[in-house]
Motif scaffolding. Structure first.
Motif, PDB file in Angstrom:
ATOM      1  N   ILE A   1       0.669  -1.284   0.081  1.00 48.76           N
ATOM      2  CA  ILE A   1       0.106  -0.088  -0.022  1.00 48.76           C
ATOM      3  C   ILE A   1       0.734   1.398   0.087  1.00 48.76           C
ATOM      4  O   ILE A   1       0.192   2.464  -0.514  1.00 48.76           O
ATOM      5  CB  ILE A   1      -1.026  -0.055   1.195  1.00 48.76           C
ATOM      6  N   LYS A   2       2.058   1.227   0.523  1.00 48.44           N
ATOM      7  CA  LYS A   2       2.930   2.254   0.461  1.00 48.44           C
ATOM      8  C   LYS A   2       3.325   2.633  -0.767  1.00 48.44           C
ATOM      9  O   LYS A   2       3.249   4.226  -1.140  1.00 48.44           O
ATOM     10  CB  LYS A   2       4.230   1.944   1.494  1.00 48.44           C
ATOM     11  N   GLU A   3       3.771   2.026  -1.611  1.00 47.37           N
ATOM     12  CA  GLU A   3       3.804   2.390  -3.062  1.00 47.37           C
ATOM     13  C   GLU A   3       2.610   2.725  -3.824  1.00 47.37           C
ATOM     14  O   GLU A   3       2.694   3.880  -4.529  1.00 47.37           O
ATOM     15  CB  GLU A   3       4.611   1.176  -3.667  1.00 47.37           C
ATOM     16  N   ALA A   4       1.731   1.915  -3.756  1.00 52.65           N
ATOM     17  CA  ALA A   4       0.411   1.764  -4.574  1.00 52.65           C
ATOM     18  C   ALA A   4      -0.333   3.428  -4.087  1.00 52.65           C
ATOM     19  O   ALA A   4      -0.453   4.158  -5.022  1.00 52.65           O
ATOM     20  CB  ALA A   4      -0.764   0.883  -4.199  1.00 52.65           C
ATOM     21  N   ALA A   5      -0.401   3.744  -2.954  1.00 48.97           N
ATOM     22  CA  ALA A   5      -0.883   4.894  -2.723  1.00 48.97           C
ATOM     23  C   ALA A   5      -0.196   6.191  -3.223  1.00 48.97           C
ATOM     24  O   ALA A   5      -0.825   7.205  -3.771  1.00 48.97           O
ATOM     25  CB  ALA A   5      -1.232   5.324  -0.959  1.00 48.97           C
ATOM     26  N   GLN A   6       1.247   6.149  -3.066  1.00 46.53           N
ATOM     27  CA  GLN A   6       2.064   7.274  -3.490  1.00 46.53           C
ATOM     28  C   GLN A   6       1.913   7.278  -5.109  1.00 46.53           C
ATOM     29  O   GLN A   6       1.914   8.384  -5.387  1.00 46.53           O
ATOM     30  CB  GLN A   6       3.540   7.009  -3.125  1.00 46.53           C
ATOM     31  N   VAL A   7       1.756   6.265  -5.716  1.00 48.85           N
ATOM     32  CA  VAL A   7       1.677   6.429  -7.302  1.00 48.85           C
ATOM     33  C   VAL A   7       0.469   6.878  -7.681  1.00 48.85           C
ATOM     34  O   VAL A   7       0.419   7.661  -8.332  1.00 48.85           O
ATOM     35  CB  VAL A   7       1.856   4.999  -7.651  1.00 48.85           C
ATOM     36  N   VAL A   8      -0.785   6.477  -6.906  1.00 50.90           N
ATOM     37  CA  VAL A   8      -2.072   7.301  -7.290  1.00 50.90           C
ATOM     38  C   VAL A   8      -2.073   8.677  -7.338  1.00 50.90           C
ATOM     39  O   VAL A   8      -2.505   9.150  -7.757  1.00 50.90           O
ATOM     40  CB  VAL A   8      -3.005   6.344  -6.466  1.00 50.90           C
ATOM     41  N   SER A   9      -1.310   9.036  -6.120  1.00 47.00           N
ATOM     42  CA  SER A   9      -1.293  10.421  -5.806  1.00 47.00           C
ATOM     43  C   SER A   9      -0.578  11.144  -7.015  1.00 47.00           C
ATOM     44  O   SER A   9      -0.898  12.337  -6.781  1.00 47.00           O
ATOM     45  CB  SER A   9      -0.467  10.589  -4.475  1.00 47.00           C
ATOM     46  N   GLN A  10       0.233  10.564  -7.664  1.00 45.59           N
ATOM     47  CA  GLN A  10       0.965  11.272  -8.820  1.00 45.59           C
ATOM     48  C   GLN A  10      -0.112  11.419  -9.841  1.00 45.59           C
ATOM     49  O   GLN A  10       0.291  12.510 -10.872  1.00 45.59           O
ATOM     50  CB  GLN A  10       2.312  10.653  -9.035  1.00 45.59           C
ATOM     51  N   PHE A  11      -1.045  10.655  -9.856  1.00 42.23           N
ATOM     52  CA  PHE A  11      -1.737  10.512 -11.204  1.00 42.23           C
ATOM     53  C   PHE A  11      -3.120  11.507 -11.100  1.00 42.23           C
ATOM     54  O   PHE A  11      -3.800  11.534 -11.952  1.00 42.23           O
ATOM     55  CB  PHE A  11      -2.054   9.192 -11.664  1.00 42.23           C
TER      56      PHE A  11
END
Length: 312
Positions: free
Chosen positions: A93-103
């Motif tokens: 979730i740490k990576e997934a949430a940060q990636v979604v934040s970029q988009f």
């Protein structure tokens, strides 16, 4: 307001309802507010009204919309810290949430309760995981323990339909062949406790909701007594909270009928099982508000997104 996680995030329910009803008269009045911004809708569970109404609300505000059915299209996520990921999960979730934040600029999430582990369900691993690790606002499109968009739509519907200073509103349990979550009942209860209403919850013994949520509500185990002189009757099934996730009673006598309803208006979040939860004669009558409730889902989502956009 940055996030919309529960009905408790509403600072003034009456003002929000008033603003939502104003939006309903002219849905495109704030069309420019979301221009150049994107919302991502992540669905870990199925949806009809929530998906379409939230997408429509976003479009009314000028937002671009991305939709992902995470359960079938995304990687299986890990939520625990320090986990050795050598089993079924592929992404944390740490990576997934940060990636979604970029988009995108806002993320809205729908993730139901498992109904197998009360502690994990109440920890809201998916919703709170994104809230913790993302840098953008998070909107709850129904989680393990709450459905605040539905409850806000219900508040709008009640405001439109009510003619009394203090109406009697009854939340009644009904039978269902499957074990269902507590989210809708929880949020409806929280919403009603903010209203000037005679609010009663009725269900068979053993189906008590979380006492922390219902502690200020009246509970009546006799359905007929609870329904006396009701103005609005909200019918919903939920599984046991104490014997977590279990179906301990399927008493068909709790189905809502025209005779029981009397002169009250009927409410349900949908989808609903006809002639199990409620008989056809109720759903097909002019006392049923279910279609208008569904319509108001757009404006509950729109007022939430509008308030978030105004604070970005």
């Amino acid at each position: 307001m940055k996030h919309y996680i529960s009905i408790q995030d509403i600072d003034s329910l009456s003002e929000w309802v008033k603003d939502a009803r104003n939006l309903k008269t002219n849905p495109l009045q704030s069309k420019g507010l979301g221009q150049g911004k994107t919302i991502c809708l992540l669905f870990f569970n199925n949806s009809l009204r929530t998906r379409l109404s939230t997408q429509k609300a976003a479009m009314n505000l000028g937002l671009e919309v991305m939709v992902m059915n995470f359960g079938s299209e995304g990687w299986a996520l890990e939520y625990e810290d320090g986990t050795v990921m050598d089993q079924g999960t592929s992404e944390h979730i740490k990576e997934a949430a940060q990636v979604v934040s970029q988009f995108c600029d806002i993320v809205a999430i729908r993730a139901f309760a498992s109904l197998t582990d009360k502690e994990k369900d109440e920890a809201e691993l998916v919703l709170n995981g994104f809230k913790k690790h993302t840098s953008i606002p998070v909107v709850n499109m129904e989680s393990s323990i709450g459905h605040p968009l539905q409850a806000l739509a219900d508040a709008i519907t009640l405001d439109e339909q009510n003619t009394k200073a203090k109406p009697k509103v009854v939340l009644s349990w009904a039978p269902h062949p499957k074990a269902l979550p507590h989210a809708v009942a929880n949020s409806f209860t929280e919403m009603m406790l903010k209203q000037n209403a005679d609010f009663v919850i009725t269900h068979p013994k053993g189906y008590e909701l979380n006492p922390e949520i219902t502690k200020d509500a009246k509970i009546e185990y006799d359905q007929f007594k609870a329904l006396e002189n009701a103005d609005f009757v909200y019918v919903k099934n939920w599984s046991s909270y104490t014997d977590y996730g279990k179906v301990i009673n399927q008493d068909k006598n709790w189905m809502m009928t025209k005779e029981k309803l009397g002169n009250a208006k009927f409410m349900h979040c949908l989808p609903v099982r006809r002639n199990v939860v409620v008989e056809d004669a109720v759903l097909d009558s002019n006392q049923s508000l279910v279609i208008e409730q569904a319509n108001n889902r757009t404006y509950s989502a729109q007022i939430v997104l509008k308030k978030i956009l105004e604070n970005l």
